[in-house]
Design an enzyme around this catalytic site. Structure first.
Site: not given
Length: 387
Positions: A343, A91, A373
């Site tokens: 995302h 991520c 995160c």
């Protein structure tokens, strides 16, 4: 060491991954559009002076494989002398791209770089080809590879209720919709061609993922998505699946001044950190604390934060443990976050940094932090300062 500055930062609109506006657009096209766009917006920059492109992408296979950074730069018609590499910290990939390029500039290995990232989750699903080693179970809980269950765990540990999660998700959509209506995203979105619901070619100017019709009642009616028996995390309080790219033009402060370019922000500090994969969403807390310490700053010194909203159940514990609960509305994700915008994994790091810099300019903020995160238990953070 040299100071690193951001002179421009842009992104594509965020498209829904399921039958969205970019369903006929490849990840390389999303990326190339921004690479070209940065140079068109900054004619004082000679493309031949660009050293390298650092491009984040998680699922590096199919159209996103074989070094998509290089493929996209060639597709964009950039000089073949510009090198390009694809970066993967899950991520945090495009924020890691920013960190890697910044370090190259700091030590004199480059003067100008393009950084960014992309993920087309409609074409390459996040679990495509995933094959965890069975031996990981000796050290890591099996559920650590299931992001929704890690959010459930973190939420339970910190006493985050279903009602708090739904309220956070509702606010994300409301803020993102308001930002769209008031034009707060206009300075960061580079419109791009896509296809409407009828298949007609159209110029996409706004994010498709935001759901302004979201209500608290509607969110409360959703069933838990990951733990049907005892869970509180739903699809509505999780980040949306979306397709998109983001990019920045960065260089040494000396080079920016030499070219007469406006400096939009400076990198004050950077950090990464690890945490237990079972609570992977907690990573922003140690990463942010580490970055602030390196910058000689405290949490109270920071005017604005962008925290990637992987899940409401993950975001709220981070906000609590960073001591920001009481100032959440004034300081965190002023334009909403990933719950509303989506995302796209490899895109999100430089996307939230881009949104942060634009919000800092709009509000007159001096210092900002972008943090997120990372799956399997990591966090990443960057401290920015406006001149």
């Amino acid at each position: 060491m040299k100071n690193v500055v951001i002179v421009d930062c842009i992104r594509t609109p965020m498209g829904r991954s399921k039958n969205g506006v970019f369903r006929h657009t490849r990840a390389e096209d999303l990326s190339a559009h921004l690479m070209k766009g940065l140079l068109e917006r900054n004619p004082n920059v000679d493309p031949n002076q660009i050293e390298d492109i650092y491009w984040g992408c998680v699922q590096q296979t199919l159209e996103q494989g074989f070094n998509i950074a290089r493929n996209a730069s060639l597709l964009a018609g950039l000089p073949k002398s510009i090198a390009a590499t694809t970066v993967n910290r899950l991520c945090g990939s495009s924020m890691q791209a920013l960190h890697d390029a910044s370090r190259a500039i700091m030590v004199g290995d480059a003067d100008i770089c393009i950084i960014g990232g992309v993920e087309h989750m409609g074409h390459v699903p996040m679990n495509h080809g995933v094959d965890f080693h069975s031996g990981l179970s000796k050290n890591v809980a099996k559920a650590s590879g299931m992001m929704g269950l890690t959010a459930e765990m973190l939420g339970k540990m910190h006493g985050i209720s279903r009602e708090q999660q739904d309220a956070f998700a509702f606010a994300s959509h409301q803020k993102a919709h308001r930002a769209t209506i008031e034009g707060h995203f206009d300075s960061e979105i580079l419109p791009m061609e896509g296809h409407d619901e009828n298949g007609a070619l159209t110029l996409v100017k706004h994010d498709e993922v935001i759901r302004p019709e979201t209500t608290l009642e509607g969110l409360a009616a959703l069933r838990p998505a990951f733990d049907p028996a005892n869970g509180t995390v739903t699809a509505g309080s999780s980040s949306a699946l979306s397709d998109g790219a983001s990019a920045m033009l960065i260089m040494s402060e000396e080079k920016a001044n030499e070219l007469g370019l406006t400096i939009r922000a400076k990198i004050r500090s950077m950090a990464v950190s690890g945490c237990d994969p079972a609570i992977m969403g907690y990573g922003p807390v140690p990463a942010t604390k580490k970055a602030l310490k390196r910058a000689g700053l405290s949490i109270d010194d920071i005017d604005l934060f962008e925290l990637n909203e992987a899940f409401a159940a993950q975001s709220l514990p981070c906000i609590k443990d960073l001591g920001l609960f009481d100032v959440m509305e004034e300081k965190i994700n002023l334009n909403g976050g990933a719950i509303a915008l989506g995302h796209p994994l490899g895109c999100s790091g430089s996307r939230i940094a881009t949104t942060l810099i634009n919000n800092m300019e709009r509000t007159g903020a001096k210092l900002g932090v972008a943090t997120m995160c990372i799956g399997l238990g990591q966090g990443i953070a960057t401290v920015f300062e406006r001149p």
